[in-house]
Motif scaffolding. Structure first.
Motif, PDB file in Angstrom:
ATOM      1  N   ASN A 185      57.827  45.141  36.929  1.00 25.28           N
ATOM      2  CA  ASN A 185      57.187  45.444  38.195  1.00 25.28           C
ATOM      3  C   ASN A 185      56.104  44.403  38.483  1.00 25.28           C
ATOM      4  O   ASN A 185      55.281  44.106  37.640  1.00 25.28           O
ATOM      5  N   PHE A 186      56.078  43.876  39.711  1.00 23.23           N
ATOM      6  CA  PHE A 186      55.125  42.859  40.107  1.00 23.23           C
ATOM      7  C   PHE A 186      53.732  43.450  40.296  1.00 23.23           C
ATOM      8  O   PHE A 186      52.734  42.807  40.036  1.00 23.23           O
ATOM      9  N   TRP A 187      53.579  44.635  40.794  1.00 25.25           N
ATOM     10  CA  TRP A 187      52.304  45.265  41.109  1.00 25.25           C
ATOM     11  C   TRP A 187      51.632  45.771  39.848  1.00 25.25           C
ATOM     12  O   TRP A 187      52.266  46.212  38.916  1.00 25.25           O
ATOM     13  N   PRO A 188      50.313  45.742  39.819  1.00 24.78           N
ATOM     14  CA  PRO A 188      49.585  46.209  38.630  1.00 24.78           C
ATOM     15  C   PRO A 188      49.784  47.704  38.422  1.00 24.78           C
ATOM     16  O   PRO A 188      49.894  48.470  39.375  1.00 24.78           O
ATOM     17  N   ASN A 189      49.831  48.088  37.152  1.00 26.27           N
ATOM     18  CA  ASN A 189      50.111  49.468  36.816  1.00 26.27           C
ATOM     19  C   ASN A 189      48.869  50.285  36.515  1.00 26.27           C
ATOM     20  O   ASN A 189      48.931  51.502  36.483  1.00 26.27           O
ATOM     21  N   SER A 190      47.774  49.632  36.309  1.00 21.54           N
ATOM     22  CA  SER A 190      46.617  50.414  35.922  1.00 21.54           C
ATOM     23  C   SER A 190      45.363  49.926  36.634  1.00 21.54           C
ATOM     24  O   SER A 190      45.324  48.841  37.217  1.00 21.54           O
ATOM     25  N   LEU A 191      44.349  50.752  36.572  1.00 24.26           N
ATOM     26  CA  LEU A 191      43.061  50.413  37.148  1.00 24.26           C
ATOM     27  C   LEU A 191      42.461  49.190  36.454  1.00 24.26           C
ATOM     28  O   LEU A 191      41.808  48.351  37.080  1.00 24.26           O
TER      29      LEU A 191
ATOM     30  N   ILE B 171      41.003  45.790  38.219  1.00 22.60           N
ATOM     31  CA  ILE B 171      39.650  45.301  37.967  1.00 22.60           C
ATOM     32  C   ILE B 171      39.677  43.854  37.486  1.00 22.60           C
ATOM     33  O   ILE B 171      38.883  43.019  37.927  1.00 22.60           O
ATOM     34  N   SER B 172      40.580  43.500  36.609  1.00 27.60           N
ATOM     35  CA  SER B 172      40.646  42.120  36.106  1.00 27.60           C
ATOM     36  C   SER B 172      41.065  41.152  37.202  1.00 27.60           C
ATOM     37  O   SER B 172      40.588  40.009  37.242  1.00 27.60           O
TER      38      SER B 172
ATOM     39  N   PHE C 194      40.342  41.538  40.476  1.00 26.24           N
ATOM     40  CA  PHE C 194      39.148  41.372  41.305  1.00 26.24           C
ATOM     41  C   PHE C 194      38.071  40.549  40.594  1.00 26.24           C
ATOM     42  O   PHE C 194      37.386  39.748  41.225  1.00 26.24           O
ATOM     43  N   THR C 195      37.940  40.713  39.312  1.00 29.47           N
ATOM     44  CA  THR C 195      36.969  39.919  38.553  1.00 29.47           C
ATOM     45  C   THR C 195      37.315  38.438  38.649  1.00 29.47           C
ATOM     46  O   THR C 195      36.446  37.590  38.885  1.00 29.47           O
ATOM     47  N   GLY C 196      38.592  38.138  38.477  1.00 23.05           N
ATOM     48  CA  GLY C 196      39.036  36.746  38.599  1.00 23.05           C
ATOM     49  C   GLY C 196      38.787  36.181  39.980  1.00 23.05           C
ATOM     50  O   GLY C 196      38.336  35.048  40.135  1.00 23.05           O
ATOM     51  N   LEU C 197      39.050  36.985  41.013  1.00 22.08           N
ATOM     52  CA  LEU C 197      38.805  36.537  42.385  1.00 22.08           C
ATOM     53  C   LEU C 197      37.314  36.296  42.634  1.00 22.08           C
ATOM     54  O   LEU C 197      36.938  35.316  43.273  1.00 22.08           O
ATOM     55  N   PHE C 198      36.459  37.199  42.129  1.00 22.20           N
ATOM     56  CA  PHE C 198      35.022  37.025  42.296  1.00 22.20           C
ATOM     57  C   PHE C 198      34.528  35.768  41.586  1.00 22.20           C
ATOM     58  O   PHE C 198      33.665  35.046  42.094  1.00 22.20           O
ATOM     59  N   VAL C 199      35.071  35.477  40.418  1.00 22.03           N
ATOM     60  CA  VAL C 199      34.691  34.265  39.691  1.00 22.03           C
ATOM     61  C   VAL C 199      35.086  33.023  40.495  1.00 22.03           C
ATOM     62  O   VAL C 199      34.297  32.080  40.635  1.00 22.03           O
ATOM     63  N   ILE C 200      36.275  33.031  41.040  1.00 20.15           N
ATOM     64  CA  ILE C 200      36.747  31.875  41.817  1.00 20.15           C
ATOM     65  C   ILE C 200      35.910  31.705  43.082  1.00 20.15           C
ATOM     66  O   ILE C 200      35.434  30.603  43.391  1.00 20.15           O
ATOM     67  N   VAL C 201      35.695  32.800  43.823  1.00 16.36           N
ATOM     68  CA  VAL C 201      34.898  32.732  45.056  1.00 16.36           C
ATOM     69  C   VAL C 201      33.464  32.310  44.731  1.00 16.36           C
ATOM     70  O   VAL C 201      32.876  31.475  45.425  1.00 16.36           O
ATOM     71  N   GLY C 202      32.890  32.863  43.657  1.00 13.66           N
ATOM     72  CA  GLY C 202      31.539  32.490  43.252  1.00 13.66           C
ATOM     73  C   GLY C 202      31.446  31.022  42.891  1.00 13.66           C
ATOM     74  O   GLY C 202      30.471  30.336  43.237  1.00 13.66           O
ATOM     75  N   GLY C 203      32.448  30.512  42.198  1.00 12.58           N
ATOM     76  CA  GLY C 203      32.463  29.093  41.840  1.00 12.58           C
ATOM     77  C   GLY C 203      32.536  28.204  43.062  1.00 12.58           C
ATOM     78  O   GLY C 203      31.835  27.183  43.155  1.00 12.58           O
ATOM     79  N   VAL C 204      33.377  28.564  44.025  1.00  9.27           N
ATOM     80  CA  VAL C 204      33.498  27.782  45.258  1.00  9.27           C
ATOM     81  C   VAL C 204      32.179  27.804  46.020  1.00  9.27           C
ATOM     82  O   VAL C 204      31.704  26.766  46.503  1.00  9.27           O
TER      83      VAL C 204
END
Length: 159
Positions: A3-9, A13-14, A16-26
């Motif tokens: 399954n492509f979609w995440p199965n758990s909370l 969270i991981s 979104f954490t990765g996205l926040f790190v990337i956006v923060g770095g930019v």
């Protein structure tokens, strides 16, 4: 098939954490770049003050009469390793201060990428005077003692 979609909370969270790190770095890079531009503008303003201090020697270089009477004989003596008077040493000192200013322009333009060619445009006339064929002693002096500056000036005059 997996399954492509995440199965758990925890997966969500991981992500979104990765996205926040990337956006923060930019965002940090954008802020850093803006700070560097502001520093560059401040440096350029301070350089303009230094340029005003150099105007007397630049006027002597620009004026055909002053160059022949005041600058050329001193440069000739210096290039021939003759002993200079204290007044002549002051002229060499002023010329060197002028050349260091233009050298700083070349460093800011080439190495630090602080400007987009505006330094060479702003001081084009004076840079041309430094390596002009009508000032052979000065041209030799710049070539011999400031080779990097000489190359930078020639590059910008030819373009």
């Amino acid at each position: 098939m997996e399954n492509f979609w995440p199965n758990s909370l925890l997966d969500i969270i991981s992500i979104f954490t990765g996205l926040f790190v990337i956006v923060g770095g930019v965002m940090a890079l954008v802020r850093y770049r803006n700070a560097v531009k502001l520093q560059g503008a401040d440096i350029l303003l301070r350089m303009e003050d230094e340029f005003r201090e150099l105007l007397p020697i630049l006027d002597d270089i620009e004026s055909e009469y002053s160059y022949k009477v005041k600058v050329s004989p001193v440069l000739t003596k210096f290039l021939e390793n003759q002993v200079l008077t204290s007044e002549e040493r002051e002229i060499i000192k002023d010329i060197d201060r002028c050349l260091r200013f233009f050298y700083l322009c070349s460093v800011m333009s080439n190495d630090l990428s602080i400007d987009n060619g505006s330094l060479s445009k702003a001081y084009y006339h004076y840079m041309d005077e430094l390596v002009s064929n009508s000032h052979p002693e000065l041209k030799t002096y710049v070539y011999k003692y400031y080779p990097r500056l000489f190359s930078w000036i020639k590059k910008h005059i030819e373009s």
